[in-house]
Scaffold this active site. Structure first.
Site, short mmCIF file in Angstrom:
data_model
loop_
_atom_site.label_atom_id
_atom_site.label_comp_id
_atom_site.label_asym_id
_atom_site.label_seq_id
_atom_site.Cartn_x
_atom_site.Cartn_y
_atom_site.Cartn_z
N LYS A 130 10.32 -50.35 -6.71
CA LYS A 130 10.65 -48.69 -8.01
C LYS A 130 10.85 -49.01 -9.02
O LYS A 130 10.10 -47.78 -9.32
CB LYS A 130 13.02 -49.26 -7.64
CG LYS A 130 12.95 -49.51 -6.33
CD LYS A 130 14.44 -50.34 -6.28
CE LYS A 130 15.04 -50.19 -4.68
NZ LYS A 130 16.42 -51.07 -5.20
N VAL B 214 14.61 -44.76 -5.73
CA VAL B 214 15.38 -45.94 -6.80
C VAL B 214 16.62 -45.73 -7.04
O VAL B 214 17.63 -44.43 -7.49
CB VAL B 214 14.79 -45.02 -8.37
CG1 VAL B 214 14.49 -45.91 -9.46
CG2 VAL B 214 12.70 -45.19 -8.19
N THR C 89 20.86 -46.96 8.42
CA THR C 89 22.12 -46.93 7.37
C THR C 89 21.97 -45.62 6.80
O THR C 89 23.35 -44.94 6.21
CB THR C 89 22.41 -48.06 6.40
OG1 THR C 89 22.00 -49.03 6.73
CG2 THR C 89 23.31 -48.34 6.26
#
Ligand code: HSE
Length: 444
Positions: free
Chosen positions: A207, A134, A15
């Site tokens: 993250k 992140v 993706t």
């Protein structure tokens, strides 16, 4: 010879790889006029060279051998978008050894193996771009390590997993149960390959590890982060939270206090009038407090082909500008990744927050006083309470909000309360932000 263009090799055509390639190819002209030199996508390596990603690639770009990208002397920047720990780590280290700059979206890898990767990069004098790791499209890494460099960051509150935020939003707005909402998120393709990472808070903790390390200079401490997911959240607790004026969000929190930093991920009740409480669906948001700025809120798409591709291309452009400007002779300091902090991570048992408690109690005389007595013995003070219904033969929910209490005291109190004969099942607890200090800092 002076370099006049920068060559890029991507590893991983999923993706994010597709989004990155689409931007590099479609916007080649715009990027060149903005940068003053071209970015050339030389190769994309992926084991699957057959699947149609809906992008028309110039012939010869798509190959099935990552080694060709890693060892090509013409490639300046290797973009790792395959995900997972192995062989992504080995590929990145090989690229670094070969003197290539690296861009990656791999939060799990950086959160767990970041030390080794950044140490190797420093040694080889190459850059690592990781904006896409992140909060997807939100340029939060750049903000923390560049724009806010003049601040001492005091706290970060983030909704940094779109899947869990989507699930909680559906549960809140449509009264869906957790499993149904998760199935919807999966059908829409939001969840990670293994949704455990999303729903158990692990993706948020990866993250947060990166954000906390950048903000406070602490080592990448994924294993030390208290992590709790959203699988136990029920429509009933969402409804009670609403009655008290709160929403439930999976919040990633990093907060400095004295010489400690709290770093934790868990479902959190937030006052409805906090800006971050109105971040819904797959959107992400990061709220930062710094000593110079006061507070900022960053909001945007945290996942998806084009938003994450945009973050990757931002990193590629930054590093490419640096390559052209310095002709590869200087190392750009990895601001914030010099881990010389004075802070230590606070143990979860020492963290203090307000709590929401839901007991299932038999409605008999004296039950409430037993519960409140135990809470009092553990220094926990009750702020407000709701009891719904009255059924003598069945346990009924008794819901309380407390003032600030220490996690250790709360866990001990709940153990005692759960052992009372008049209490049925385990008490549900949620941590609450903004319970004591409704000072409007987060408000719209
Ligand atoms: N699964 C992640 C999310 C994707 O839901 O936010 C981006 O990291």
């Amino acid at each position: 010879m002076k370099k006049t263009s920068v060559n890029i090799g991507i590893i991983g055509f999923g993706t994010v790889g597709a989004g990155t390639a689409r931007i590099l190819l479609k916007k080649r002209g715009e990027l060149e006029s903005r940068l003053g030199f071209p970015l050339t996508l030389k190769n994309i390596a992926d084991l699957d060279t057959e699947r149609d990603r809906g992008i028309k690639l110039p012939p010869g770009i798509l190959i099935n051998d990552a080694q060709r990208v890693l060892n090509d002397p013409e490639i300046d920047i290797v973009v790792e978008l395959m995900g997972g720990i192995h062989p992504a780590k080995e590929f990145i280290l090989q690229a670094i050894r070969n003197g290539k700059h690296v861009v990656t979206a791999n939060k799990a890898l950086l959160a767990t193996e970041g030390h080794e990767i950044f140490r190797a990069a420093r040694k080889s004098r190459v850059d690592i771009g990781f904006e896409a790791s992140v909060a997807g499209s939100i340029p939060i890494i750049k903000v923390v390590r560049e724009s806010l460099i003049g601040n001492r960051i005091q706290s970060i509150y983030g909704i940094i997993n779109g899947t869990s935020n989507y699930i909680l939003t559906k549960m809140t707005e449509e009264g869906l149960d957790f499993t149904t909402a998760l199935r919807e998120a999966q059908a829409l393709g939001y969840a990670e390959a293994d949704p455990t990472f999303d729903i158990e808070g692990i993706d948020s903790a990866h993250k947060l590890t990166i954000l906390a390390s950048l903000s406070f200079g602490i080592p990448f401490s994924f294993k030390k982060i208290y992590t709790e997911g959203i699988t136990k959240i029920t429509p009933l607790d969402i409804q009670f939270a609403s009655e008290f004026g709160y929403k439930i969000k999976l919040l990633a929190v990093a907060k400095q206090e004295g010489d400690t930093v709290e770093v934790r991920v868990h479902p959190t009740m937030l006052p409805k009038d906090y800006l971050i409480a109105s971040v819904n669906g797959v959107f992400n948001a990061v709220y930062i407090e710094g000593d110079a700025i006061g507070s900022h809120l960053y909001y945007g798409r945290g996942a998806g082909e084009m938003p994450t591709g945009s973050a990757v291309v931002g990193d590629i452009a930054d590093i490419a500008k640096n390559i052209i400007a310095t002709q590869n002779t200087e190392y750009r300091t990895q601001t914030g990744l010099i881990q010389d902090t004075k802070y230590r991570i606070k143990k979860m048992e020492d963290v203090q927050t307000c709590y929401y408690l839901r007991f299932s109690a038999f409605d008999k005389p004296g039950v409430l006083s037993r519960i409140s007595g135990i809470l009092g013995n553990h220094n926990i003070s009750i702020k407000s309470m709701i009891q719904k219904g009255r059924k003598l033969e069945k346990a009924v929910p008794v819901v309380m909000m407390t003032h600030e209490a220490r996690e250790r005291d709360m866990m001990r109190a709940l153990k005692e309360i759960n052992g009372l004969p008049a209490v049925s099942g385990k008490t549900v607890y949620l941590r609450v932000e903004g319970g004591n200090n409704q000072d409007g800092r987060h408000k719209g």
